[in-house]
Design an enzyme around this catalytic site. Structure first.
Site, PDB file in Angstrom:
ATOM      1  N   ASP A 440       0.768  -1.237  -0.125  1.00 46.80           N
ATOM      2  CA  ASP A 440       0.090  -0.051  -0.129  1.00 46.80           C
ATOM      3  C   ASP A 440       0.886   1.272   0.020  1.00 46.80           C
ATOM      4  O   ASP A 440       0.487   2.321   0.780  1.00 46.80           O
ATOM      5  CB  ASP A 440      -0.953  -0.218   1.278  1.00 46.80           C
ATOM      6  N   LYS A 442       1.939   4.767  -0.876  1.00 49.35           N
ATOM      7  CA  LYS A 442       1.572   5.862  -1.298  1.00 49.35           C
ATOM      8  C   LYS A 442       1.947   6.992  -0.250  1.00 49.35           C
ATOM      9  O   LYS A 442       2.227   6.724   1.006  1.00 49.35           O
ATOM     10  CB  LYS A 442      -0.068   5.955  -1.384  1.00 49.35           C
ATOM     11  N   ASN A 445       0.830   7.153   3.348  1.00 48.31           N
ATOM     12  CA  ASN A 445       1.468   6.252   4.342  1.00 48.31           C
ATOM     13  C   ASN A 445       2.782   6.197   4.682  1.00 48.31           C
ATOM     14  O   ASN A 445       3.424   5.226   5.482  1.00 48.31           O
ATOM     15  CB  ASN A 445       0.829   4.913   3.844  1.00 48.31           C
ATOM     16  N   ASP A 458       1.172   2.433   8.417  1.00 47.07           N
ATOM     17  CA  ASP A 458      -0.114   1.668   8.068  1.00 47.07           C
ATOM     18  C   ASP A 458       0.219   0.452   7.286  1.00 47.07           C
ATOM     19  O   ASP A 458       0.261   0.298   5.997  1.00 47.07           O
ATOM     20  CB  ASP A 458      -0.780   2.859   6.864  1.00 47.07           C
ATOM     21  N   THR A 477      -4.489   0.661  -3.540  1.00 39.15           N
ATOM     22  CA  THR A 477      -5.122   1.799  -3.712  1.00 39.15           C
ATOM     23  C   THR A 477      -5.035   2.062  -5.406  1.00 39.15           C
ATOM     24  O   THR A 477      -3.980   1.960  -6.022  1.00 39.15           O
ATOM     25  CB  THR A 477      -4.361   3.132  -3.144  1.00 39.15           C
TER      26      THR A 477
END
Ligand code: ADP
Ligand code: MG
Length: 636
Positions: A440, A442, A445, A458, A477
């Site tokens: 994840d 991005k 995070n 996260d 995402t």
């Protein structure tokens, strides 16, 4: 798929729906449907769907509210495909395909010394090709750089000698040819011609060398003690963590309805995770669990299911970030929470968020993390992004100096991005060495500490992968997911290097590579991600090295992606864009962070309280729900 009849006027999909039906794709068999979107309170017809048309594709990927209403205009019949069925099927197909190729590879003596993992890498790198009967596939004397394995059909090998043409071999299913060219730099020693229609697996020399290293050294190379020791060193985590049972009191100020304030105290049970500081401040209890008192302060942020606030530990005065999740909100997918717990508890890297404790009360789960008061990379990007004007040679303007200036968005400076990206490369390398995929990546995070260093946070989507294994769940995402993830082809750590490419692009340009100002429709974005012909556009201010690095990370075929080649993460570290960077000093936090975090907590707090106000009141759980939560999280 199965059939379903829909009567005229019936609503098949309702805009905003998130329930079970939101995971289905429909194909119209007969009849007609209208697609309605709510605009300024009115349902407007935006499309019609008839036989052969389909709708709801995005629901095959992940759960999101339906973006439109679809209603039957007449009695109709649709075919229904459920996400789980689809993904299960894709997984089976892929696994069968892969295991068939693997079987082939097992029958090739030359490759006998490869480990299963190396064979699986080969499986991914092989490309299938078909030749009609009579094709000369390899010609004597030509330079050769492809390796072939016959999947189906027959071929003949012949050699031109001073005495004339001589058949030297016949090849059948599972035989291979062309390996000599991979081992030596010599031209082809013989010709190979298909005698029937021939299906082969092809591997280019550079792929072979990249993935496995030159074959001869590979055959010679058994696991050298040096290599083995080095690997083991890297794989060491914190060691077996000791969990100290603890009772936690969370004190929170609460506003009284008639004005004034009072303290609310929440009692939770859980454990401290090998935390020197925290444990030192907890007096050793006589058989009783240690007691920790945390006082809740300002809110730091919130995600879909979480709220994060600053807490102060009473005895030491030390501050932490406390993440609180409502059990009933995460009970449908508890594995995410358990993964986050297990992973952040066991990882120890300067650029990975560290967990100090986890505990629960009746309604909530809690984590205690490093406090990262500097916000996240998105905050930095927003603060650093600029609109710049530039002349571009384009169309009639062949020379840039004459062209009119064009306004464009520019992200952060490459030097600043280099510091952040390098830190993340180190974090990902560490996670991958420990068989963890992050999944994840991005800017939201990546958190920033008080000095300006970053940590990956996260870990809600992170997962431990056994070596050589893949996973199939779609997660991440939309703008950041890798093609192999979208296509349910099965994936491993490759998705994180793709994510790194997207992240780098976003940091430098302030935009996502696969969305455009006109669309951020996740279905369009994901189609572009998997479309080999769709090219990422690079703004003219990017350096050549940055473009090169991004494009090597945004390589659609996972086995060709930088980070997945022979050198793994080291290939990325060696890339020219990082030239001059002292990786060891960075990992030891012995460099000066290029940007100090600014105190914009007041602004963020304002945004957060605004958001909170907009949110609905917290739900009231039924006794049954509470019981379910208690069972599911008993071991948390
Ligand atoms: P979710 O899984 O719900 O997305 P996150 O762990 O991403 O939750 O946390 C939500 C937000 O809270 C983050 O985007 C960040 O702004 C803030 N946050 C989370 N952890 C910390 C931390 N350790 N220090 C400071 N802020 C944090
Ligand atoms: Mg988050």
């Amino acid at each position: 798929m199965y059939e379903r009849s829909v009567t005229a006027g019936e609503i098949l999909i309702k805009e905003g729906d998130t329930g079970l039906g939101a995971s289905e794709l429909y194909v119209v068999k007969s009849g007609e449907f209208e697609v309605l979107e709510r605009r300024q309170g009115i349902n407007m017809r935006v499309n019609r769907k008839a036989r052969g048309d389909c709708f709801g594709e995005v629901s095959l990927m992940y759960s999101c509210p339906r973006s439109a209403t679809v209603a039957a205009l007449q009695d109709s019949v649709v075919w229904v495909l459920e996400r789980q069925v689809f993904r299960q099927y894709m997984q089976e197909v892929k696994e069968t395909e892969a295991s068939q190729v693997e079987l082939f590879l097992n029958s090739v003596p030359l490759l006998a010394s490869l480990s299963r993992e190396e064979k699986l890498m080969l499986v991914d790198a092989l490309e299938e090709q078909v030749f009609p009967a009579g094709t000369c596939i390899v010609r004597q004397g030509d330079p050769g750089d492809q390796f072939y394995i016959i999947k189906e059909g027959e071929a003949v090998v012949y050699q031109q000698t001073p005495q004339g043409m001589r058949t030297v071999n016949r090849l059948f299913k599972a035989d291979f040819f062309g390996e000599r060219a991979l081992l030596t730099e010599e031209p082809r020693a013989a010709s190979v011609e298909a005698t029937t229609k021939l299906k082969v697996f092809v591997l280019a020399r550079n792929r072979f060398v990249e993935i496995l290293g030159p074959l001869y050294s590979l055959m010679a190379r058994e696991k050298s003690p040096a290599v083995v020791t080095q690997r083991l060193m890297k794989l060491q985590t914190k060691g077996t963590p000791t969990h100290l049972p603890a009772e936690v009191l969370v004190k929170r100020k609460k506003r009284l309805r008639g004005g004034g304030e009072t303290w609310e105290v929440v009692r939770a049970r859980g454990h401290l995770d090998e935390v020197q500081e925290l444990r030192a401040s907890v007096p050793p209890g006589e058989k009783q669990p240690a007691q920790v008192v945390l006082t809740e302060g300002a809110i730091l942020g919130g995600g879909a299911f979480s709220r994060v606030s600053i807490v102060t530990e009473e005895t030491s005065g030390r501050q932490y970030a406390m993440k609180r999740m409502r059990k009933s909100a995460v009970v449908q997918c508890p594995e995410h929470v358990f993964c986050e717990q297990a992973i952040t508890r066991n990882t120890a890297h300067p650029f990975c968020l560290r967990q100090y404790a986890s505990f629960q009360d009746k309604l909530h789960l809690y984590f205690l993390f490093d406090l990262m008061p500097g916000g996240d990379l998105m905050d930095v990007l927003v603060a650093e992004a600029r609109v710049i004007k530039r002349r571009i040679a384009q169309g009639a303007w062949k020379r840039a100096c004459l062209a009119p200036k064009v306004k464009m968005l520019k992200g952060m400076d490459e030097g600043l991005a280099r510091f952040y990206i390098a830190s993340i490369v180190l974090a990902l390398e560490y996670l991958h060495d420990n068989s963890i995929v992050y999944r994840d990546l991005k800017p939201e995070n990546v958190f920033i500490d008080s000095q300006g260093f970053v940590k990956l946070g996260d870990f809600g989507f992170a997962k431990v992968l056994e070596s050589g294994k893949r996973t199939y769940t779609f997660c991440g995402t939309p703008g950041y997911v890798a093609p192999e993830n979208v296509l349910a082809h099965g994936y491993n750590t490759s998705v994180d290097w793709w994510g790194l490419g997207v992240l780098l692009y976003v940091l430098l340009t302030g935009r996502q590579p696969f969305s455009s100002p006109k669309t951020d429709d996740p279905m369009v974005v994901m189609r572009r991600i998997v479309d080999d012909n769709w090219r990422v556009k690079y703004p003219p201010y990017l350096s050549g090295q940055a473009k090169d690095l991004i494009s090597r990370l945004l390589e659609r075929k996972p086995t060709r992606r930088l980070g997945m080649l022979n050198g793994r993460a080291a290939d990325i570290k060696r890339h020219k864009w990082f030239e001059g960077l002292d990786w060891e000093a960075l990992e030891a936090r012995k460099v000066e962070p290029p940007r100090r975090p600014r105190d914009d907590s007041a602004k963020r707090l304002r945004e957060l309280t605004d958001n909170e106000r907009k949110q609905k009141r917290e739900p009231k759980e039924t006794p049954e729900e509470l019981q379910e939560c208690e069972m599911v999280f008993a071991d948390f």
